[in-house]
Design a protein around this motif. Structure first.
Motif, short mmCIF file in Angstrom:
data_model
loop_
_atom_site.label_atom_id
_atom_site.label_comp_id
_atom_site.label_asym_id
_atom_site.label_seq_id
_atom_site.Cartn_x
_atom_site.Cartn_y
_atom_site.Cartn_z
N HIS A 19 0.81 -1.22 0.00
CA HIS A 19 0.00 0.00 0.00
C HIS A 19 0.84 1.27 0.00
CE1 HIS A 19 -3.47 -2.54 0.84
NE2 HIS A 19 -4.19 -1.51 0.47
N CYS A 20 1.96 1.25 0.71
CA CYS A 20 2.75 2.48 0.79
C CYS A 20 4.23 2.14 1.03
CB CYS A 20 2.21 3.37 1.91
SG CYS A 20 2.89 5.04 1.82
N PRO A 21 4.94 1.79 -0.04
CA PRO A 21 6.34 1.39 0.11
C PRO A 21 7.26 2.52 0.55
CG PRO A 21 5.71 1.47 -2.22
CD PRO A 21 4.45 1.66 -1.42
N ASP A 22 6.78 3.77 0.49
CA ASP A 22 7.61 4.87 0.97
C ASP A 22 7.62 4.97 2.49
OD1 ASP A 22 8.42 5.65 -1.51
OD2 ASP A 22 6.91 7.22 -1.74
N VAL A 23 6.62 4.38 3.12
CA VAL A 23 6.50 4.50 4.58
C VAL A 23 6.74 3.16 5.28
CG1 VAL A 23 4.89 5.02 6.48
CG2 VAL A 23 4.96 6.48 4.44
N PHE A 24 6.42 2.06 4.60
CA PHE A 24 6.57 0.73 5.23
C PHE A 24 7.62 -0.08 4.47
CE2 PHE A 24 2.09 1.97 5.88
CZ PHE A 24 2.10 2.05 7.27
N VAL A 25 8.47 -0.75 5.22
CA VAL A 25 9.49 -1.60 4.61
C VAL A 25 9.53 -2.92 5.37
CG1 VAL A 25 10.94 0.31 3.80
CG2 VAL A 25 11.31 -0.63 6.08
N GLU A 36 11.29 6.60 7.52
CA GLU A 36 11.15 8.05 7.46
C GLU A 36 12.20 8.57 6.50
OE1 GLU A 36 9.82 10.45 11.09
OE2 GLU A 36 11.93 10.92 10.91
N GLU A 37 11.76 9.23 5.44
CA GLU A 37 12.66 9.74 4.41
C GLU A 37 13.59 8.65 3.91
OE1 GLU A 37 14.45 13.20 6.10
OE2 GLU A 37 12.60 14.35 6.01
N GLY A 38 13.03 7.46 3.72
CA GLY A 38 13.77 6.35 3.13
C GLY A 38 14.58 5.51 4.10
N ALA A 47 11.23 5.03 21.11
CA ALA A 47 10.69 6.31 20.64
C ALA A 47 11.08 6.59 19.20
CB ALA A 47 11.19 7.44 21.55
N ARG A 48 12.21 6.02 18.77
CA ARG A 48 12.68 6.29 17.42
C ARG A 48 11.98 5.40 16.38
NH1 ARG A 48 17.91 4.95 16.99
NH2 ARG A 48 18.02 4.07 19.07
N SER A 49 10.98 4.62 16.82
CA SER A 49 10.25 3.79 15.86
C SER A 49 8.97 4.48 15.39
CB SER A 49 9.92 2.43 16.47
OG SER A 49 9.08 2.59 17.58
N LEU A 50 8.82 5.74 15.72
CA LEU A 50 7.64 6.52 15.33
C LEU A 50 8.02 7.40 14.13
CD1 LEU A 50 4.71 7.18 16.37
CD2 LEU A 50 5.75 9.03 17.66
N ALA A 51 7.41 7.13 12.98
CA ALA A 51 7.80 7.84 11.75
C ALA A 51 6.81 8.93 11.41
CB ALA A 51 7.90 6.86 10.59
#
Ligand code: SF4
Length: 83
Positions: A19-25, A36-38, A47-51
């Motif tokens: 659905h959204c390869p720019d946000v989910f990998v 986030e930004e690739g 906390a750093r897992s929040l994009a």
């Protein structure tokens, strides 16, 4: 909008990436992470897992969360205008 995944619940089916390869990998472990930004944020539970999600991807991220079989995609809406 910000988004994160609870990796403990992820089935690894990859629907979110479809659905959204720019946000989910999906990484080598077969589990989905947000990016986030690739750059994948592979700090499960941290906390750093929040994009941050660009507005152009809001619709597809909501759709991904809707179809996620693990129900493990969590969306947090920013209160700031224009976020
Ligand atoms: S759609 Fe949900 S369960 Fe499937 S890979 Fe993505 S986060 Fe994991």
């Amino acid at each position: 909008m910000r988004v994160w995944i609870d990796q403990d619940l992820c089935t690894g089916d990859g629907l979110c990436v479809d659905h959204c390869p720019d946000v989910f990998v999906q990484l080598e472990d077969g589990i989905a992470y947000v990016a986030e930004e690739g750059s994948p944020l592979n700090d499960p539970g941290g906390a750093r897992s929040l994009a941050w999600v660009p507005s152009r991807h809001h619709g597809s991220v909501v759709k991904a969360a809707d179809v996620c079989p693990g129900e493990c995609i969590f969306i947090e809406m920013d209160l700031a205008i224009g976020a």
